[in-house]
Write a protein that holds these residues in place. Structure first.
Motif, PDB file in Angstrom:
ATOM      1  N   UNK A 232       0.849  -1.196   0.000  1.00 37.06           N
ATOM      2  CA  UNK A 232       0.000   0.000   0.000  1.00 37.06           C
ATOM      3  C   UNK A 232       0.887   1.249   0.000  1.00 37.06           C
ATOM      4  N   UNK A 233       0.505   2.237  -0.766  1.00 34.41           N
ATOM      5  CA  UNK A 233       1.242   3.503  -0.827  1.00 34.41           C
ATOM      6  C   UNK A 233       0.901   4.349   0.398  1.00 34.41           C
ATOM      7  N   UNK A 234       1.793   4.385   1.375  1.00 35.44           N
ATOM      8  CA  UNK A 234       1.516   5.120   2.608  1.00 35.44           C
ATOM      9  C   UNK A 234       1.390   6.613   2.352  1.00 35.44           C
ATOM     10  N   UNK A 235       2.118   7.128   1.365  1.00 37.58           N
ATOM     11  CA  UNK A 235       2.077   8.570   1.085  1.00 37.58           C
ATOM     12  C   UNK A 235       0.697   8.979   0.556  1.00 37.58           C
ATOM     13  N   UNK A 236       0.120   8.133  -0.291  1.00 35.97           N
ATOM     14  CA  UNK A 236      -1.230   8.427  -0.782  1.00 35.97           C
ATOM     15  C   UNK A 236      -2.235   8.369   0.363  1.00 35.97           C
ATOM     16  N   UNK A 237      -2.039   7.408   1.267  1.00 35.76           N
ATOM     17  CA  UNK A 237      -2.928   7.303   2.427  1.00 35.76           C
ATOM     18  C   UNK A 237      -2.814   8.544   3.316  1.00 35.76           C
ATOM     19  N   UNK A 238      -1.585   9.025   3.528  1.00 39.69           N
ATOM     20  CA  UNK A 238      -1.391  10.236   4.331  1.00 39.69           C
ATOM     21  C   UNK A 238      -2.045  11.436   3.651  1.00 39.69           C
ATOM     22  N   UNK A 239      -1.883  11.551   2.339  1.00 49.56           N
ATOM     23  CA  UNK A 239      -2.517  12.656   1.604  1.00 49.56           C
ATOM     24  C   UNK A 239      -4.032  12.595   1.737  1.00 49.56           C
ATOM     25  N   UNK A 240      -4.574  11.398   1.637  1.00 54.99           N
ATOM     26  CA  UNK A 240      -6.022  11.250   1.741  1.00 54.99           C
ATOM     27  C   UNK A 240      -6.511  11.615   3.141  1.00 54.99           C
ATOM     28  N   UNK A 241      -5.834  11.111   4.169  1.00 56.48           N
ATOM     29  CA  UNK A 241      -6.233  11.418   5.546  1.00 56.48           C
ATOM     30  C   UNK A 241      -6.122  12.913   5.842  1.00 56.48           C
ATOM     31  N   UNK A 242      -5.164  13.573   5.183  1.00 57.09           N
ATOM     32  CA  UNK A 242      -4.941  14.997   5.442  1.00 57.09           C
ATOM     33  C   UNK A 242      -6.051  15.893   4.923  1.00 57.09           C
ATOM     34  N   UNK A 243      -6.956  15.336   4.113  1.00 57.48           N
ATOM     35  CA  UNK A 243      -8.082  16.148   3.638  1.00 57.48           C
ATOM     36  C   UNK A 243      -9.141  16.325   4.717  1.00 57.48           C
ATOM     37  N   UNK A 244      -9.058  15.541   5.793  1.00 53.45           N
ATOM     38  CA  UNK A 244     -10.033  15.687   6.879  1.00 53.45           C
ATOM     39  C   UNK A 244      -9.774  16.988   7.618  1.00 53.45           C
ATOM     40  N   UNK A 245     -10.770  17.870   7.704  1.00 50.84           N
ATOM     41  CA  UNK A 245     -10.525  19.202   8.271  1.00 50.84           C
ATOM     42  C   UNK A 245     -10.571  19.258   9.798  1.00 50.84           C
ATOM     43  N   UNK A 246     -10.817  18.162  10.457  1.00 56.41           N
ATOM     44  CA  UNK A 246     -10.884  18.157  11.922  1.00 56.41           C
ATOM     45  C   UNK A 246     -10.391  16.807  12.439  1.00 56.41           C
ATOM     46  N   UNK A 247      -9.879  16.798  13.673  1.00 55.55           N
ATOM     47  CA  UNK A 247      -9.511  15.554  14.320  1.00 55.55           C
ATOM     48  C   UNK A 247      -8.315  14.835  13.732  1.00 55.55           C
ATOM     49  N   UNK A 248      -7.534  15.508  12.880  1.00 58.89           N
ATOM     50  CA  UNK A 248      -6.377  14.867  12.284  1.00 58.89           C
ATOM     51  C   UNK A 248      -5.295  15.907  12.058  1.00 58.89           C
TER      52      UNK A 248
END
Length: 419
Positions: A232-248
Motif C-alpha cells: 500500500x502507498x503510505x504517502x497516498x494514504x497520508x494525503x487522503x487522511x490529510x483532507x479531513x478538516x478536523x480531528x487529524x
C-alpha cells in the motif's frame, strides 16, 4: 543607557533572542564558552541560519550588542536568559551546561534582577536545580531578592513563517512577582505571551509539545514499514487522511528523527516519570525504539533494492541527498541521515553526499561532499533522498538517476521507490 540583558548561549536559540532584544532596545551581552563562536560573532559572521549577517551587522552598529566568553562582562545585568544545551548522557538528563551557566552568572546577580531559563528540561529543574545554584553563588534569595522564571524556547530553525517574534511564548515564574517580571520582559520581545500558573507547568508544556510530535512521527514511521509490506502507498494514504478538516494532523514518514529536540526531549520526560513515580513512560519508550531504528530500515530497503538490481551494497556508488536533520537547515548533528551514511559506508558502499547547507568538516570519515550535477546523478547506482531541501532540482534527480530511493516523497517515476 538601556536595560542590560545577558543571553547565555549564542546558538540557534540564544542568538535570535539577542538580536530581537537589541531591536527592542536592550543592551545585550551574548555569552558563549565557545571561542570560535564569539570570534565569528565579533567580526560580524553569523553561523545561525535564522540570523543574517545584515541583522548581526545592524546589532553591532547600534552599539547595543557584543559577544564575549568572559562572565565579568555580565556584571550589573537586569535580565539574564539561559539558553544552553540540555543533552542526554547514557539516557540520563545532562544539566552540566545549565549548572555551569548558573554558577558563572550567580556572582553577577544583584537585587531586583531577573533570571529566566529557556533550555528544555524536566519539570522541577528551575526550582530544584537552578534556584539553589543561583542562591548559593550569589548569597541572595528568591523571591525576596531576585526574580526567577522559566520560558520554553519555541525556535523552529529555517521556518520563515513562525519566527521568535510572532510565535506565542509560554512564560512562568516561581511566584506572582517573578511571573510579572518574566511577562514584562517577553512582552517587549514577542507579540503574544501565554502565562501559566507554575514553572513546572511551563517545563512540562515544552516536553508535551515535542513528545506529541515524537510519538506521531513514530506512528507514521511504523505505519510506513507495514504499508510497504502490505503493498500500500503510505504517502497516498497520508494525503487522503490529510483532507479531513478536523480531528487529524498531518505527519509524514522519514529516515528517523534528529536535531536538538525530538530524539532528546521526550526522554527527559520519560526519565522524570521513572525517577519520581517508578513507572515507565511506554509511549515514549516505544516511539524511541521505532524512530531509532528507522535509519537501519532505510539501509535495509536500499540494500534490498540494489540486490533486486543485481548489485551488492559493497562497491556500489550511493549518492545521498540532504544530510541535515530537517528541511532547509544546515545542522546535521544528531541527524538520521548521518546514521544512514555511516551504515552504508560500513557495508562497503562508495558513499557521496550532496547538501550545500552542511559544512564538510561535520561529515563522517569516508563521505565525500559533492554537487548533485547530472553527471554525479548518472554515475550513482542509487540516489537516496534523505532531507528534502527545496533548492534541490528533483526533476533532474528523477530524470538523471538510474534508481532513486526517496524517503521524503519528492520524486516520482518508474525508477523511484519511496519509503
Amino acid at each position: 543607557m538601556g536595560e542590560k540583558l545577558v543571553v547565555i548561549g549564542q546558538g540557534y536559540v540564544g542568538l535570535p533572542l539577542a538580536m530581537r532584544a537589541v531591536e527592542a532596545g536592550f543592551d545585550v551581552v551574548g555569552i558563549d564558552v565557545d571561542e570560535w563562536r564569539v570570534k565569528r560573532l565579533s567580526v560580524g559572521e553569523s553561523y545561525v541560519e535564522d540570523v543574517g549577517e545584515g541583522e548581526l551587522a545592524a546589532a553591532h552598529k547600534s552599539g547595543r550588542y557584543f559577544a564575549s566568553t568572559d562572565y565579568t562582562d555580565a556584571e550589573r545585568f537586569d535580565v539574564c536568559v539561559i539558553t544552553v544545551p540540555t543533552p542526554l548522557r547514557e539516557g540520563v538528563p545532562d544539566l552540566c551546561h545549565v549548572g555551569s551557566a548558573a554558577e558563572a552568572i550567580a556572582p553577577a546577580l544583584r537585587r531586583g534582577a531577573t533570571v529566566i531559563l529557556e533550555s528544555t528540561t524536566y519539570p522541577g529543574t528551575t526550582e530544584e536545580y537552578l534556584r539553589p545554584l543561583l542562591e548559593d553563588g550569589s548569597g541572595l534569595r528568591t523571591p525576596e531578592d531576585f526574580f526567577l522564571g522559566y520560558s520554553p524556547e519555541r525556535i523552529d530553525p529555517g521556518n520563515a513563517r513562525w519566527r521568535l517574534d510572532n510565535t506565542p511564548k509560554v512564560v512562568s515564574g516561581i511566584d506572582a512577582a517573578s511571573l510579572e517580571k518574566v511577562k514584562a520582559f517577553y512582552s517587549r520581545i514577542v507579540d503574544e505571551v501565554v502565562p501559566v500558573s507554575s514553572v513546572q507547568v511551563a517545563e512540562l508544556s515544552k516536553l508535551l509539545e515535542n513528545t506529541f510530535r515524537h510519538v506521531n512521527v513514530a506512528l507514521v514511521n511504523e505505519l510506513s514499514i507495514f504499508a510497504h509490506q502490505l503493498g500500500i502507498d503510505v504517502w497516498e494514504a497520508v494525503d487522503a487522511a490529510s483532507t479531513k478538516p478536523f480531528g487529524y494532523m498531518r505527519f509524514t514518514p522519514g529516515p528517523g528523527v534528529g536535531g536538538h529536540c525530538l530524539p532528546i526531549d521526550p526522554s527527559y520526560l520519560s526519565w522524570k516519570v521513572k525517577r519520581s513515580l517508578g513507572h515507565n513512560f511506554r509511549f515514549v519508550e516505544l516511539a524511541n525504539d521505532i524512530n531509532d531504528h528507522m535509519p537501519d530500515h532505510v539501509v535495509s530497503r536500499i540494500s534490498l533494492a540494489l540486490n533486486q538490481r543485481y548489485k551488492p551494497v559493497k562497491g556500489s556508488r550511493i549518492l545521498l541527498l540532504g544530510l541535515s536533520y530537517k528541511k532547509n537547515t544546515g545542522d546535521c548533528r544528531e541527524s538520521p541521515a548521518i546514521e544512514v551514511a555511516k551504515a552504508l559506508r560500513k557495508l562497503g558502499a562508495d558513499v557521496r553526499a550532496a547538501d550545500s547547507l552542511v559544512d564538510d568538516f561535520l561529515l563522517p570519515a569516508g563521505i565525500e561532499l559533492v554537487e548533485p550535477t547530472g553527471e554525479e546523478l548518472a554515475q550513482a547506482d542509487a540516489v537516496v533522498v534523505l532531507t528534502d531541501h527545496d533548492h534541490i532540482d528533483y526533476d533532474l534527480v528523477q530524470r538523471g538517476s538510474m534508481f532513486v530511493f526517496d524517503t521524503r516523497n519528492r520524486c516520482h517515476g518508474p525508477n523511484v521507490e519511496t519509503l
